[in-house]
Design an enzyme around this catalytic site. Structure first.
Site, PDB file in Angstrom:
ATOM      1  N   HIS A   1       0.823  -1.196   0.170  1.00  0.00           N
ATOM      2  CA  HIS A   1       0.103   0.067   0.080  1.00  0.00           C
ATOM      3  C   HIS A   1       0.739   1.447  -0.082  1.00  0.00           C
ATOM      4  O   HIS A   1       0.385   2.354   0.482  1.00  0.00           O
ATOM      5  CB  HIS A   1      -0.905  -0.015   1.171  1.00  0.00           C
ATOM      6  CG  HIS A   1      -0.514  -0.130   2.543  1.00  0.00           C
ATOM      7  ND1 HIS A   1      -0.943  -0.757   3.616  1.00  0.00           N
ATOM      8  CD2 HIS A   1       0.761   0.538   3.056  1.00  0.00           C
ATOM      9  CE1 HIS A   1      -0.210  -0.479   4.746  1.00  0.00           C
ATOM     10  NE2 HIS A   1       0.785   0.295   4.534  1.00  0.00           N
TER      11      HIS A   1
ATOM     12  N   HIS B   1      -2.121   4.775   9.441  1.00  0.00           N
ATOM     13  CA  HIS B   1      -0.590   5.186   9.857  1.00  0.00           C
ATOM     14  C   HIS B   1      -0.809   6.573  10.591  1.00  0.00           C
ATOM     15  O   HIS B   1       0.261   7.436  10.437  1.00  0.00           O
ATOM     16  CB  HIS B   1       0.023   5.255   8.680  1.00  0.00           C
ATOM     17  CG  HIS B   1       0.193   4.242   7.748  1.00  0.00           C
ATOM     18  ND1 HIS B   1      -0.735   3.455   6.939  1.00  0.00           N
ATOM     19  CD2 HIS B   1       1.306   3.368   7.471  1.00  0.00           C
ATOM     20  CE1 HIS B   1      -0.298   2.571   6.324  1.00  0.00           C
ATOM     21  NE2 HIS B   1       0.992   2.404   6.894  1.00  0.00           N
TER      22      HIS B   1
ATOM     23  N   HIS C   1      10.217  -3.601   4.484  1.00  0.00           N
ATOM     24  CA  HIS C   1      10.551  -2.127   4.371  1.00  0.00           C
ATOM     25  C   HIS C   1      11.003  -1.695   5.897  1.00  0.00           C
ATOM     26  O   HIS C   1      10.436  -1.958   6.894  1.00  0.00           O
ATOM     27  CB  HIS C   1       9.781  -1.326   3.859  1.00  0.00           C
ATOM     28  CG  HIS C   1       8.351  -1.070   4.406  1.00  0.00           C
ATOM     29  ND1 HIS C   1       7.470  -2.152   4.928  1.00  0.00           N
ATOM     30  CD2 HIS C   1       7.506   0.077   4.949  1.00  0.00           C
ATOM     31  CE1 HIS C   1       6.275  -1.705   5.298  1.00  0.00           C
ATOM     32  NE2 HIS C   1       6.383  -0.280   5.273  1.00  0.00           N
TER      33      HIS C   1
ATOM     34  N   GLU D   1       3.931  -4.743   9.249  1.00  0.00           N
ATOM     35  CA  GLU D   1       2.629  -4.856   8.652  1.00  0.00           C
ATOM     36  C   GLU D   1       2.225  -5.975   7.942  1.00  0.00           C
ATOM     37  O   GLU D   1       0.900  -6.201   7.714  1.00  0.00           O
ATOM     38  CB  GLU D   1       2.693  -3.682   7.448  1.00  0.00           C
ATOM     39  CG  GLU D   1       2.705  -2.404   7.901  1.00  0.00           C
ATOM     40  CD  GLU D   1       2.842  -1.353   6.670  1.00  0.00           C
ATOM     41  OE1 GLU D   1       2.845  -0.179   6.867  1.00  0.00           O
ATOM     42  OE2 GLU D   1       3.067  -1.780   5.523  1.00  0.00           O
TER      43      GLU D   1
HETATM   44  C1  DHB Z   1       6.206   3.310   2.503  1.00  0.00           C
HETATM   45  C2  DHB Z   1       5.632   2.440   2.673  1.00  0.00           C
HETATM   46  C3  DHB Z   1       4.523   1.931   3.409  1.00  0.00           C
HETATM   47  O1  DHB Z   1       4.074   0.899   3.606  1.00  0.00           O
HETATM   48  C4  DHB Z   1       4.252   3.097   4.158  1.00  0.00           C
HETATM   49  O2  DHB Z   1       3.150   2.800   4.834  1.00  0.00           O
HETATM   50  C5  DHB Z   1       4.757   4.404   3.992  1.00  0.00           C
HETATM   51  C6  DHB Z   1       5.731   4.251   2.978  1.00  0.00           C
HETATM   52  C7  DHB Z   1       7.206   3.601   1.313  1.00  0.00           C
HETATM   53  O3  DHB Z   1       8.082   2.518   0.873  1.00  0.00           O
HETATM   54  O4  DHB Z   1       7.442   4.837   1.022  1.00  0.00           O
HETATM   55 FE    FE Z   2       2.310   1.005   5.549  1.00  0.00          FE
END
Ligand code: DHB
Ligand code: FE
Length: 279
Positions: A12, A59, A191, A238
């Site tokens: 997302h 978030h 991430h 997540e």
């Molecule tokens: C990014 C990925 C995410 O899941 C998020 O909530 C915010 C930023 C990203 O890779 O930029």
């Molecule tokens: Fe996210």
């Protein structure tokens, strides 16, 4: 009775929403990523689900650290887009299904899930970006947003998320209409956005996760939360939300589509689509 036509797991990442708003889908930077979603868009156009249960995390746009429900379930007639700091995006207001919401809420609470009931809920990129990717343009489904806390530790265990999915399955199976329901879970994959390891991703973790969510989801329920963050990055926690989608499906699923690209922004971007295999 209502029934589940499929389960989807998808990334997302917010910059995808920005690319949609600026109509960059066919540019060299974005084309290969957006092409990865076409088979799922075509499947949705064929299957025509009436309702999408969208399991996502907020978030900090509407649910914040001051009061953070572990599991929050929508009970609204509509869910407006939240302003995440750059203005409200030009996206549709998602239409709810109040009857299905209250049926699901009653069923979950009977099942001993003490969820938070949200009669007002604005939705952020965790919800909106997957909607853009699955239904480019208008959104021809009613939605049931379910927000899971993966922001304020302690977050729920992966097993608890899987069990929530099993309880959602019971709710769908007892909803006395012929509604066709698709279960969508969003977030991940690997991430880390903050701290010394900002920018960390793991292709090997992501491939393991995409294999296991299909064929051996119970193995993912046994990975401790800290280990998810160590192996895939802090914000990659997540991905435990995908277990709620998987718990709503049969033990055996048939994979219709799988797609992976990394990096997209700072994230390993994954997509799966499963149908139930009869047991
Ligand atoms: C990014 C990925 C995410 O899941 C998020 O909530 C915010 C930023 C990203 O890779 O930029
Ligand atoms: Fe996210």
């Amino acid at each position: 009775m209502a029934h589940i036509v499929g389960g989807i797991g998808t990334t997302h990442i917010p910059s995808i929403g920005n690319a949609v708003d600026r109509k960059l889908q066919q540019t060299p930077q974005w084309k290969s990523f957006f092409d990865g979603y076409v088979p799922v868009q075509e499947w949705l156009a064929r299957k025509k689900p009436d309702i999408a249960i969208v399991i996502y995390n907020d978030h900090g746009a509407d649910l914040f650290l001051d009061k953070m429900p572990t599991f929050a379930v929508g009970a609204a007639a509509e869910y407006p887009p939240a302003d995440e700091g750059w203005g409200v995006r030009p996206v549709p207001t998602a239409e709810g299904d109040v009857d299905f919401s209250w049926h699901t809420i009653e069923s979950l609470i009977d099942d001993e899930f003490d969820i938070t009931i949200c009669q007002e809920l604005a939705v952020d990129h965790g919800f909106l970006v997957p909607m853009n990717l699955l239904w480019p343009g208008d959104w021809p489904v009613r939605v049931l947003p379910i927000a899971i806390n993966v922001i304020q530790h302690p977050v729920p265990t992966p097993l608890r998320c899987y069990k929530l999915g099993q309880a959602l399955r019971r709710a769908v199976d007892t909803f006395p209409t012929d509604a066709r329901v698709v279960v969508v879970a969003t977030g991940g994959l690997s991430h880390q956005l903050n701290g010394e390891r900002a920018g960390f991703m793991s292709r090997s973790f992501d491939q393991m996760f995409l294999d296991a969510i299909e064929g051996d989801p119970m193995s993912l329920t046994r990975i401790p939360r800290q280990e998810y963050m160590d192996r895939a990055g802090a914000e990659a926690i997540e991905v435990i939300m995908w277990l709620a989608m998987r718990g709503a499906m049969n033990a055996k699923v048939r994979r219709v589509h799988r797609f992976y690209q990394m990096p997209v922004s700072l994230t390993g971007a994954g997509l799966v689509l499963f149908e139930n295999e009869t047991e």
